[in-house]
Design an enzyme around this catalytic site. Structure first.
Site, PDB file in Angstrom:
ATOM      1  N   HIS A 214       0.723  -1.659   0.123  1.00 26.57           N
ATOM      2  CA  HIS A 214       0.133  -0.257   0.100  1.00 26.57           C
ATOM      3  C   HIS A 214       1.270   1.356   0.149  1.00 26.57           C
ATOM      4  O   HIS A 214       1.036   2.536  -0.515  1.00 26.57           O
ATOM      5  CB  HIS A 214      -1.050  -0.311   0.935  1.00 26.57           C
ATOM      6  CG  HIS A 214      -1.724   0.896   1.540  1.00 26.57           C
ATOM      7  ND1 HIS A 214      -3.114   1.267   1.338  1.00 26.57           N
ATOM      8  CD2 HIS A 214      -1.246   2.856   1.940  1.00 26.57           C
ATOM      9  CE1 HIS A 214      -3.170   2.448   1.550  1.00 26.57           C
ATOM     10  NE2 HIS A 214      -2.481   3.563   2.322  1.00 26.57           N
ATOM     11  N   GLU A 215       1.834   1.216   1.287  1.00 28.50           N
ATOM     12  CA  GLU A 215       2.916   2.014   0.993  1.00 28.50           C
ATOM     13  C   GLU A 215       3.570   2.637  -0.502  1.00 28.50           C
ATOM     14  O   GLU A 215       3.377   3.784  -0.755  1.00 28.50           O
ATOM     15  CB  GLU A 215       3.516   2.098   2.393  1.00 28.50           C
ATOM     16  CG  GLU A 215       2.485   2.531   3.516  1.00 28.50           C
ATOM     17  CD  GLU A 215       1.698   3.091   3.988  1.00 28.50           C
ATOM     18  OE1 GLU A 215       2.206   4.400   2.728  1.00 28.50           O
ATOM     19  OE2 GLU A 215       1.171   3.195   4.470  1.00 28.50           O
ATOM     20  N   HIS A 218       1.182   4.318  -3.066  1.00 25.52           N
ATOM     21  CA  HIS A 218       2.145   6.139  -2.953  1.00 25.52           C
ATOM     22  C   HIS A 218       2.535   6.334  -3.136  1.00 25.52           C
ATOM     23  O   HIS A 218       3.150   7.608  -3.606  1.00 25.52           O
ATOM     24  CB  HIS A 218       1.700   5.870  -1.174  1.00 25.52           C
ATOM     25  CG  HIS A 218       0.162   6.316  -0.553  1.00 25.52           C
ATOM     26  ND1 HIS A 218      -1.056   6.245  -1.117  1.00 25.52           N
ATOM     27  CD2 HIS A 218      -0.472   5.324   0.845  1.00 25.52           C
ATOM     28  CE1 HIS A 218      -1.911   6.116  -0.566  1.00 25.52           C
ATOM     29  NE2 HIS A 218      -1.226   5.555   0.627  1.00 25.52           N
TER      30      HIS A 218
END
Ligand SMILES: [Ca+2]
Ligand SMILES: [Ca+2]
Ligand SMILES: [Zn+2]
Length: 301
Positions: A214-215, A218
């Site tokens: 997820h990170e 980003h």
């Protein structure tokens, strides 16, 4: 705010289960025993800034002929920085096998083998540092401790992924910097994850390494799928249905943005939502396309 919302949502789900006399199935049991709900600190641009970033991205993509780089054609060197308060996993000193497992999780998420779109990205471990520093270990987001740790440890250029693990303040599972922020603050660039979110870690149900996935999403320019809520642009990705707010646990069939204006169920299985690691397994083709464009615009060496 997010934590408050999450806590209320969890309570509401539990209350609903009790009110309608629902048997304590696996899902509600997981809800009731969860000691932590996913919360990501990544600061999303809003309003004029978000529009400017989008305009610049679209211009860049148009000029480049909007081609997607070949699947697997971009290999990202990963510098892993283990920040601990002493020896042993209980002090955040995650073993090498968990670092290798995290790299594998990233590769499987981004090559599409878990069930999503195949992206251009592959990840290769370039180095591991280990630092014992209790203040850095408990770093808060945008804190002096975060800045000091990153100033001391950051390696490589715009294309290099610096992956920090620590204990993290604020009950956060992680946070990241976006690609467009690299130029102004290269030394802050990277992702920060709770050490126990790595594969095999103790933060159930966030223990399969998808906080990292997820990170890194980003870091490659992807927003939360619920960014912008029920709106036309929402997360600026056309094949992720609009979503009114973060989804927790694994609420199959959830549909927060209804009417013909918002077709499709909420993208709860997308890596950029807030569901459990076991629930999220995909990036979409348009996310792959956006991440590639963002990389070429801001991160290609
Ligand atoms: Ca969307
Ligand atoms: Ca919908
Ligand atoms: Zn996030």
């Amino acid at each position: 705010m997010k934590r408050t919302f999450a806590a209320l949502a969890t309570l509401a789900l539990c209350a609903m289960g009790l009110l309608i006399g629902k048997p304590a199935d696996k899902t509600s049991a997981a809800v009731m025993t969860k000691t932590k709900v996913r919360s990501c600190g990544t600061v999303h641009p809003i309003g004029k800034q978000a529009e400017e970033i989008q305009t610049s991205y679209l211009k860049f993509k148009a000029a480049k002929g909007a081609q997607l780089s070949a699947t697997g054609s971009i290999t990202i060197p990963v510098y892993f920085h283990v920040i601990n308060r002493g020896p042993g996993i209980q002090n955040g000193d995650v073993p090498d096998r968990m670092i290798r497992a995290q790299i594998n999780v990233l590769n499987e998420a981004f090559d599409g083998s878990t069930g999503g779109a195949a992206t251009a990205f592959r990840f290769e471990l370039a180095g591991v540092t280990r630092t014992t520093n209790e203040a850095w270990y408990n770093m808060g987001i945008n804190s002096n401790d975060e800045r000091a740790a990153k100033a001391a440890l950051h390696q490589g250029g715009a294309n290099a992924l610096n992956f920090y693990t620590a204990n993290l303040g604020g009950n956060l599972l992680g946070w990241a910097t976006f690609p467009w922020s690299y130029h102004a603050k290269p030394e802050i660039d990277g992702v920060v994850c709770l050490f126990s979110s790595l594969p095999g870690g103790s933060t159930v149900p966030y223990d399969e390494g998808d906080t990292g996935t997820h990170e890194v999403g980003h870091w490659l320019g992807l927003y939360h799928t619920f960014q912008g809520g029920c709106s036309t642009n929402n997360d600026y990705v056309s094949d992720t249905p609009a979503e009114g707010g973060p989804a927790f646990d694994c609420p199959v069939g959830r549909d927060t943005c209804t009417t013909s204006k918002y077709p499709g169920l909420d993208p709860i299985t997308n890596f950029m939502d807030y569901t459990d690691d076991s629930c999220m397994f995909q990036f979409t083709a348009e996310q792959a396309f956006r991440a590639d464009g963002m990389f070429v615009q801001y991160r290609q060496e």
